[in-house]
Design an enzyme around this catalytic site. Sequence first.
Site: not given
Ligand code: BDR
Ligand code: CA
Length: 323
Positions: A14, A247
């Site tokens: 995303d 992340h």
């Molecule tokens: C996850 O949530 C999204 O905002 C980031 O891209 C990552 O995949 C972190 O909690």
């Molecule tokens: Ca993500």
Amino acid sequence: MADTEKNLVIFDTDPGIDDAMALLFLKAQPSLKLAAVTTVFGNAETEVTTRNALYLTQRFGIDVPVYAGATRPLTIERGPAPAFIHGEDGLGDVGATQSFAVRPAEGHAADRMVEIIKANPGRVTILAVAPLTNLALALDRDPGIASLVKDVVIMGGAFAWGGRRGNATPVAEANVHNDPHAADRVFTADWPVTAIGLDVTSHCVATHDDAAQLASGGEAGRFLWDISRGYEDLYRRRNQVDGCCLHDVAAAAYLVAPELFALRSGAVRVVTEGIAIGQSIQKLDGHIFGPSAWDGHSSKLVAGEADYAGIVEAYKTAIRSLG
Ligand code: BDR
Ligand code: CA
């Protein structure tokens, strides 16, 4: 390495600033071949995340079809997109995708996922770094894919290993919280899942200096610097770190350097209602309780800790190599 020897990856994403970082990290891996990029709502609406995926693949010469997927969670209402984290345009509002209009490849992400997995039995790893809706839909369309995938690696969840809990709520990580029913479906399916959650990813910090060095090294680093100024600022204020969390990169790093991660095995369930909605909970193998909602579900692997510096170093090496 010949393409036929490479690990095939479906990247479900995303984009999203850390998603963009992860995609460029994947591009730099000679042992991986992207079979598809599939998009979903999350950091922005699906129309926006799809446009961003198309923009990133075209701008950085990544030869892979992009398929648009789910636009809303399976059961709950879609919450507001977190523009305060990734910007209104999902890529830091620096105007990167202004006037960019390319259509995704034909077909729904979940259908294409099923087709690719069936055409390549035992060869495909799904790397999912977003709400798990497309994966749940793919399982519904054809439960047989569960025995055909090589692995399912997820950036998602917060399991309180090392005391780390949520970022969307005090107990829920954003990707799981965005579609808890899909996450529970994916965690309880009979297929291999490795979850790299906040327990690990919130310790994988690319510092301001790291980002500045990469920015002076080439176009990819410069682009990531540009889109991550606000993102870095948010992490500085919210997590008190001098940089930003990688992340989605951490989950991607597991594909090429699993030795950097310490995993715990046990069934995982997700809370699907009430104030703890989106909480992910692992019942470790060998721990004895009374009858519970974890009974009868196969064990999944969850990263409890990792070589955080090693993951950040792998990211820096990858982006540097792109020039
Ligand atoms: C996850 O949530 C999204 O905002 C980031 O891209 C990552 O995949 C972190 O909690
Ligand atoms: Ca993500």
